[in-house]
Design an enzyme around this catalytic site. Structure first.
Site, mmCIF file in Angstrom:
data_model
loop_
_atom_site.group_PDB
_atom_site.id
_atom_site.type_symbol
_atom_site.label_atom_id
_atom_site.label_comp_id
_atom_site.label_asym_id
_atom_site.label_seq_id
_atom_site.Cartn_x
_atom_site.Cartn_y
_atom_site.Cartn_z
ATOM 1 N N HIS B 32 0.824 -1.205 0.000
ATOM 2 C CA HIS B 32 0.000 0.000 0.000
ATOM 3 C C HIS B 32 0.858 1.255 0.000
ATOM 4 O O HIS B 32 0.937 1.963 1.005
ATOM 5 C CB HIS B 32 -0.929 -0.015 1.218
ATOM 6 C CG HIS B 32 -1.872 -1.181 1.236
ATOM 7 N ND1 HIS B 32 -1.477 -2.450 1.591
ATOM 8 C CD2 HIS B 32 -3.188 -1.278 0.918
ATOM 9 C CE1 HIS B 32 -2.504 -3.281 1.509
ATOM 10 N NE2 HIS B 32 -3.555 -2.603 1.100
ATOM 11 N N GLY B 119 -3.947 -4.577 11.351
ATOM 12 C CA GLY B 119 -4.267 -4.908 9.971
ATOM 13 C C GLY B 119 -5.762 -5.132 9.782
ATOM 14 O O GLY B 119 -6.276 -4.954 8.688
ATOM 15 N N LEU B 183 -9.504 9.007 0.590
ATOM 16 C CA LEU B 183 -9.862 7.852 -0.242
ATOM 17 C C LEU B 183 -9.734 6.547 0.530
ATOM 18 O O LEU B 183 -8.717 6.281 1.164
ATOM 19 C CB LEU B 183 -8.958 7.802 -1.474
ATOM 20 C CG LEU B 183 -9.191 8.917 -2.492
ATOM 21 C CD1 LEU B 183 -8.073 8.942 -3.519
ATOM 22 C CD2 LEU B 183 -10.551 8.758 -3.172
ATOM 23 N N ARG B 314 -18.843 -18.820 38.362
ATOM 24 C CA ARG B 314 -18.556 -17.405 38.103
ATOM 25 C C ARG B 314 -18.144 -16.690 39.384
ATOM 26 O O ARG B 314 -17.313 -15.791 39.386
ATOM 27 C CB ARG B 314 -19.749 -16.716 37.433
ATOM 28 C CG ARG B 314 -21.043 -16.786 38.207
ATOM 29 C CD ARG B 314 -22.191 -16.097 37.449
ATOM 30 N NE ARG B 314 -23.471 -16.312 38.109
ATOM 31 C CZ ARG B 314 -24.385 -15.387 38.321
ATOM 32 N NH1 ARG B 314 -24.182 -14.149 37.909
ATOM 33 N NH2 ARG B 314 -25.517 -15.663 38.926
ATOM 34 N N GLU B 362 -17.435 -4.083 24.256
ATOM 35 C CA GLU B 362 -16.578 -5.263 24.363
ATOM 36 C C GLU B 362 -15.375 -5.190 23.432
ATOM 37 O O GLU B 362 -14.304 -5.725 23.736
ATOM 38 C CB GLU B 362 -17.388 -6.533 24.076
ATOM 39 C CG GLU B 362 -18.482 -6.841 25.103
ATOM 40 C CD GLU B 362 -19.786 -6.079 24.870
ATOM 41 O OE1 GLU B 362 -19.872 -5.331 23.875
ATOM 42 O OE2 GLU B 362 -20.719 -6.241 25.676
ATOM 43 N N ARG B 469 -23.674 -19.781 35.326
ATOM 44 C CA ARG B 469 -24.495 -18.875 36.112
ATOM 45 C C ARG B 469 -24.941 -19.485 37.441
ATOM 46 O O ARG B 469 -24.808 -18.864 38.493
ATOM 47 C CB ARG B 469 -25.725 -18.477 35.302
ATOM 48 C CG ARG B 469 -26.651 -17.532 36.028
ATOM 49 C CD ARG B 469 -27.727 -16.995 35.107
ATOM 50 N NE ARG B 469 -28.585 -16.062 35.804
ATOM 51 C CZ ARG B 469 -29.692 -16.405 36.457
ATOM 52 N NH1 ARG B 469 -30.073 -17.653 36.500
ATOM 53 N NH2 ARG B 469 -30.414 -15.487 37.083
#
Lengths: 616, 616
Positions: B32, B119, B183, B314, B362, B469
């Site tokens: 590029h 990237g 662009l 948890r 997130e 849970r």
């Protein structure tokens, strides 16, 4: 301005809806009453204040206004609204969150007035954008799309993707209703009750903003009326509200998110609402009976590919969209600023009206695709295979809306070459296979691509098509059929040592290995597994039993890819499967170098086949 | 203001860098160049204008300024900068994009000056935020983090997540450099050269903005100087630039994205640059030699769980973070507004300085976690398992930065109950397994959870921990060991019919099935597959061969989950595997109802075992 009688009526509805919200959630023992109570006046004002136009007996009416609860946890409010409209009984509401009830914890398609399943935050606005694009640019109908938003979910970047695209497309038929109740799940949001913080951001993104007290009906109704007059931009009504509004001991209190009142607390709360008139009902305006005028389908042109000619499947994808559109005029194409790479641009150049540039904002693109699908379009959503990972939550959620939605991911695997791992789709098969109801297709040549795009159009549901960057030779004749769930046995004899299963680029590695091994007197069976999900387990089993086992070769990481798809199809009747996949951290290089480096090339296949030959 | 000599020097550097950019990309045949040329003065001004402080011989110096190329495709510029600094030769640059060269197509860790692999667009700013959080709140060092951004990638919602969080955390040590070259890949961006459009949005999000001509060194240097003086907010330098700047026939032209000059075009282009001084080098300032003052590790407290007591894994996760922090003072915790559900709040309440509330964003959270990891911290990033799908691209990309990064997803599977499918993690195992180098752990009880958090801390790399849970009984003693890659055989005899493999909630279904089947005279082997990746294939093979096969039971969709992980581990030596998984579209209901509905309950196991018993 509402007159006194109308105001009185709306207030009665608000009292009843709070009664419903509280009783149904206490009955259910779970749910989000406080998040529902904050938006009561906002939604009652919309639906029963003379704004919303909807044929209650015909939810599919193409000119209905649309209401999407982006804050999907506010189902107590959502379902109660339709009860107020006379479409659910109190007994129905008491089934809320019970197994088998259409009134699920978050909106799903089991409830007939759900436009799209929500519950993962920050997704409803993008769906609304898709619906609004449909209204303004495709069906050209005057309905309006309303999206109820929570303040917490404005932290999701997906919202701002939609904000910019909605302004870009001048969607004056899209109205967001932002319920700023200050409190998120575990405490205050970043901006609390600072409405100006939202206003600055939203206005900067090109939306008209209207600030209101979300519990004052006159302000709420005036806001909706004003929203109808705005042209060339979307509108956000930013409402100051109180979480738990109406019951003193939960109002504006932290610690009450997703929490229901106990029976005792309910008994204490209900008297605070004042007299409840259970007979009061709201009236919803009917829409004008307008219909879209779709183009009549015309037969698609036949295929015309020269056998042996080299063409990238991504290019065949673009050709297919263009060729098939006349036959499927509901087809629309969306792309995330890479249409010159996915070759959606072939379609765009032919049918610019049916193409939507979604810029580098994949989450909004998938949501918009879903929105278009809810209105009967067949969206083909394309970007690099790798970048669909950006929208996995939207892809995952979309299945619960049961849409007719197609995805095409280009630039699959290490075979893209020099750009390196960031641009390589190496998890896309795992991702799309994990969607319960999905179909996953992986054409190897241009003919297969065209036929699989056709198959995707004929199949109602979620379909993922994986395409390849580099050219591959045309190996199939124009009349070859590619049913979903099938495969092609391309080389076979009655003395094949093993069966090699390729797909996409690796099919050509398998075919090259076949040629090389033939010269050494070793025959292998070669299969093109163009349908990765569902897999033709019976045909694979037959091939495996006729040979010493299966070798899968895939330009994808091992987990969740073709190897595991094959294993899963054969698991109860196991046969040896040798899975070749991308197992070294990929790097920059020429495609052939990388296929060798990852041991998914013809050389790797030949080596493994010889090892198997020597092993007995 | 630079004096004439300095200006002359910088211009010489700019000429040489354009020479390098053009020649290395033509040599490589891909890359590029135009996207690199637009930011040449911006980056030269930063690195060699007296702003950037970096010990070139010690890239790990904790007080180095940090430079992240969010527009990762601008590697020709990136590598050439380090060449100008004297750290790469022209011959090195000529290896660009060759197989085996550290100069890969997008930045990876194979190049020693890469801070983080980029990237996939829209990810560098979040990584920068993590680095800046570290500098300001943890290491408390005065270095600055610079992020080069493309204008196209500002369409990504992830950017705006970071924008808001960076302002929220008052990160005056974070400087974005926005290269507005107008662009994108396939045409103009939404806003073209309208710098004010960016300025309005970015300022509204609480950043200081500075507009410059990105090719005028005096303006660029003044902007960096001013950025150093801003307090309590991050700074965005918004630069008007020209894509392909310096060569007339590619300047500001569409169709030149990701395209290199042919040899003939190069020969035409180079004279336009004017005289090239290949000997000119830039000087980078050294940082102050400051070091963080980390806390000294202290041994963690021992475990104290009552056998048989019920506790959600948890919650044990939160306990483990709190218990283990003294021993691992690099541990930090990030959570997306659900710390009272993931129980990261247990850690937060104990060590508020080491906890970062990331709100419902997130993507930024994962990027920030990666940024913290690049600076030596051990981030534990938590949210609902389902919502990691929101950040799959960030998770996928993170592996290329080779980080020491941990994820914990709570609320796995249909066993969460009434909230319904939107909140159920049903693809998370597939997603995290697909990351090539990942470890995937799934504890069934509190002790296993604590030990696996410990194992995650001891393992350098990406680890995913799946928690549940509902409460589950404590079944392991405090001294039980849980090595990564292991499993536990909990029930076995010399006459077991089949082996049932559970994990998390399904382990308890398997144990209940064992009890029920025992009463009927049928013995089954029961395995706790707490390490889903890697899988202990040898132990599974032994169990399978000692019985009639394996039954896997998982609260997850079939594709990419535990069943396929088991199959893949045994594929070359196949044994029958019967995979029970979530195969009906999930709905709202009680956990036990849903386990039955999905046929992953004790009842489903008993039924299948009896079918297998009857089948012979």
């Amino acid at each position: 301005m509402p007159d006194a009688a109308q105001l009185e009526h709306l207030k009665k509805l608000a009292t009843l809806i709070r009664y419903d919200i509280l009783t149904m959630t206490t009955q259910a023992g779970s749910g989000h009453p406080t998040s529902s109570m904050s938006a009561a006046e906002l939604m009652i004002g919309l639906m029963f204040g003379g704004i919303f136009r909807y044929d209650l007996d015909n939810p599919k009416h193409p000119n209905n206004d649309r209401l999407i609860f982006s804050k999907g946890h506010a189902t107590p409010l959502f379902y109660s609204l339709w009860a107020l409209a006379g479409k659910l009984t109190e007994a129905d509401l008491m089934t809320y969150r019970h197994f088998g009830s259409p009134l699920e914890g978050h909106p799903t398609m089991s409830f007939r007035y759900t436009e799209a399943a929500t519950g993962s935050l920050g997704q409803g606005l993008a769906i609304g954008l898709g619906v609004a694009l449909n209204a303004k640019y495709l069906d050209r109908l005057p309905y309006t799309t309303y999206v109820l938003l929570g303040d917490s979910e404005m932290a999701e970047g997906s919202q701002w993707e939609t904000m910019q695209l909605a302004a870009h497309y001048k969607l004056d038929n899209l109205v967001g209703v932002l319920d700023v109740n200050r409190l998120g799940q575990r405490g205050e949001t970043m901006y609390g009750h600072d409405l100006m913080a939202y206003e600055r951001r939203i206005a900067a993104f090109g939306w008209e903003t209207i600030l209101v007290d979300g519990h004052a009906f006159p302000e709420v109704l005036a806001a909706y009326s004003r929203a109808m007059t705005v042209t060339d931009k979307p509108v956000m009504i930013i409402a100051r509200t109180i979480k738990g509004k109406g019951v003193s001991f939960i109002e504006d209190k932290n610690g009450w998110h997703g929490k229901t009142l106990s029976r005792e607390e309910l008994a204490k709360a209900l008297p605070e609402l004042g007299p409840v008139d259970k007979t009061v009902r709201g009236k919803v305006q009917k829409p004008e009976d307008l219909r879209p005028a779709p183009a009549a389908p015309k037969p698609a042109a036949p295929l015309a590919y020269e056998p042996g000619a080299s063409l990238a499947t991504r290019k065949a994808y673009g050709n297919a969209l263009k060729r098939l559109y006349p036959q499927y005029p509901d087809l629309v194409s969306l792309d995330a600023e890479v249409s010159n790479s996915t070759y959606a641009e072939i379609f765009k150049n032919a049918f610019p009206q049916e193409f939507f540039e979604m810029y580098i904002a994949e989450q909004n693109m998938v949501g918009a695709g879903l929105g278009l699908a809810t209105r009967g379009k067949i969206p083909f959503v394309s970007t690099f295979a790798a970048f669909f990972s950006r929208a996995f939550d939207q892809v995952r959620m979309s299945q619960y809306s049961e849409p007719n939605l197609k995805f095409c991911g280009s630039h699959a695997g290490v075979s893209i070459g020099e750009d390196g791992p960031s641009q390589m789709g190496l998890e896309d098969l795992a991702m799309f296979r994990s969607v319960l109801s999905s179909v996953v297709l992986y054409p190897a040549d241009a003919v297969a691509t065209e036929r699989l795009v056709e198959a995707a159009l004929e199949h109602h549901g979620i379909v993922y098509i994986r395409t390849t960057r580099a050219g591959t030779p045309v190996i199939y004749g124009p009349e070859e059929k590619f049913p979903i769930g099938g495969l092609k046995v391309l080389r076979q004899s009655d003395h094949d040592l093993v069966t090699v299963i390729g797909a996409g680029v690796t099919l050509f590695e398998a075919l090259a290995a076949y040629e090389a091994l033939q010269k050494e007197g070793i025959s292998i069976r070669v299969i093109d597994l163009y349908s990765v999900k569902p897999v033709d387990g019976a045909a694979l089993l037959a091939a495996a039993q006729a040979t010493r086992g299966l070798i899968t070769v895939e330009d994808h990481y091992p987990a969740g890819g073709i190897g595991e798809a094959v294993m899963a199809a054969l698991a109860p009747n196991p046969v040896p499967v040798y899975a070749l996949a991308v197992t070294q951290k990929p790097k920059t290089g020429k495609p052939a170098e990388l296929l060798d480096y990852e041991a998914i090339s013809r050389n790797a296949i030949i080596k493994l086949v010889k090892e198997i030959a020597a092993s007995r």
